[in-house]
Motif scaffolding. Structure first.
Motif, PDB file in Angstrom:
ATOM      1  N   ALA A 120       0.838  -1.207   0.000  1.00 14.34           N
ATOM      2  CA  ALA A 120       0.000   0.000   0.000  1.00 14.34           C
ATOM      3  C   ALA A 120       0.873   1.258   0.000  1.00 14.34           C
ATOM      4  N   CYS A 121       2.017   1.209   0.700  1.00  7.53           N
ATOM      5  CA  CYS A 121       2.954   2.339   0.714  1.00  7.53           C
ATOM      6  C   CYS A 121       3.507   2.574  -0.687  1.00  7.53           C
ATOM      7  N   ALA A 122       3.988   1.489  -1.292  1.00 13.11           N
ATOM      8  CA  ALA A 122       4.581   1.610  -2.625  1.00 13.11           C
ATOM      9  C   ALA A 122       3.559   2.188  -3.593  1.00 13.11           C
ATOM     10  N   HIS A 123       2.342   1.692  -3.485  1.00 17.71           N
ATOM     11  CA  HIS A 123       1.262   2.171  -4.346  1.00 17.71           C
ATOM     12  C   HIS A 123       1.018   3.661  -4.128  1.00 17.71           C
ATOM     13  N   PHE A 124       0.997   4.067  -2.856  1.00 20.11           N
ATOM     14  CA  PHE A 124       0.755   5.468  -2.511  1.00 20.11           C
ATOM     15  C   PHE A 124       1.813   6.382  -3.131  1.00 20.11           C
ATOM     16  N   TYR A 125       3.092   6.000  -2.966  1.00 13.00           N
ATOM     17  CA  TYR A 125       4.161   6.856  -3.480  1.00 13.00           C
ATOM     18  C   TYR A 125       4.174   6.904  -5.009  1.00 13.00           C
ATOM     19  N   LEU A 166       1.115   9.713   4.471  1.00 11.67           N
ATOM     20  CA  LEU A 166       1.109   8.250   4.419  1.00 11.67           C
ATOM     21  C   LEU A 166       0.219   7.686   5.527  1.00 11.67           C
ATOM     22  N   HIS A 167       0.293   8.300   6.691  1.00  9.60           N
ATOM     23  CA  HIS A 167      -0.549   7.887   7.818  1.00  9.60           C
ATOM     24  C   HIS A 167      -2.023   7.948   7.401  1.00  9.60           C
ATOM     25  N   HIS A 168      -2.395   9.064   6.824  1.00  5.53           N
ATOM     26  CA  HIS A 168      -3.777   9.256   6.396  1.00  5.53           C
ATOM     27  C   HIS A 168      -4.177   8.171   5.401  1.00  5.53           C
ATOM     28  N   HIS A 169      -3.289   7.911   4.443  1.00  4.06           N
ATOM     29  CA  HIS A 169      -3.566   6.943   3.389  1.00  4.06           C
ATOM     30  C   HIS A 169      -3.735   5.534   3.961  1.00  4.06           C
ATOM     31  N   LEU A 170      -2.815   5.141   4.833  1.00  7.12           N
ATOM     32  CA  LEU A 170      -2.835   3.763   5.357  1.00  7.12           C
ATOM     33  C   LEU A 170      -3.974   3.540   6.346  1.00  7.12           C
TER      34      LEU A 170
END
Ligand code: ZN
Length: 189
Positions: A120-125, A166-170
């Motif tokens: 999910a992090c990789a996707h976000f960035y 990132l916090h918000h996204h995850l």
């Protein structure tokens, strides 16, 4: 090779599955359309065909079947997508040779959760890189001579100038637990 895959494809309604993530509108017959969930757009170029069990975006070229859609949109493995669909459409999956002990299962589940967070992090960035805010980063990558292929291969992304993005996204978007995000090392208290 795996009969359960065919059985899931036969039973699953791709329109039903896609609708859980994207607001589809009728586009004639068994076709439906929406704004693509995989790239930024204002007019719909993402089409889903119920009878063919297939989706395609004419904007970014993303296409595939019900398994691929779930994998992409939820950042999960093929195995996970298969499990979800099997449960949803009542298809019995073959049991593994040995059952996992509760401890093994727990360890497996934890690894799985951490993997999902990383994905999910990789996707976000990558999303940030490709989006409006990523313009400067894309320009910079170009001056460094990075081709689209290289960017794709190494999953190059862009971290926006916001400590809590990132916090918000995850947490808010994906619903991950804060303890798991901290355990994975992507967030710190
Ligand atoms: Zn698209």
């Amino acid at each position: 090779m795996d009969p359960t895959i065919d059985e899931i494809k036969r039973r699953a309604d791709i329109v039903d599955v896609v609708s859980q993530h994207v607001a589809l509108r009728p586009a004639g017959g068994e076709r439906f359309k929406a704004c693509c969930p995989f790239h930024d757009e204002k007019t719909p170029s993402f089409y889903v065909s119920r009878d063919k069990g297939f989706y395609k975006c004419f904007g970014c070229g993303e296409s595939g079947d019900v398994f691929k859609f779930l994998q992409k949109v939820e950042n999960i493995s093929f195995f996970e997508a298969k499990k979800q669909l099997a449960e949803r459409y009542g298809v019995q999956l073959p049991k593994f040779g040995k059952e996992l002990s509760p401890e093994q299962q727990q360890a497996y589940d934890e690894r799985d959760r951490l993997h999902k967070i990383m994905a999910a992090c990789a996707h976000f960035y990558r999303e940030q890189f490709a989006g409006n805010k990523g313009l400067a980063a894309r320009d910079y990558a170009r001056t460094r001579g990075l081709s689209g292929k290289t960017l794709e291969k190494f999953g190059i992304g862009y971290a926006p100038d916001a400590w809590d993005a990132l916090h918000h996204h995850l947490i808010n978007k994906y619903g991950f637990k804060i303890e798991d995000c901290v355990a994975s090392g992507v967030l710190i208290e």
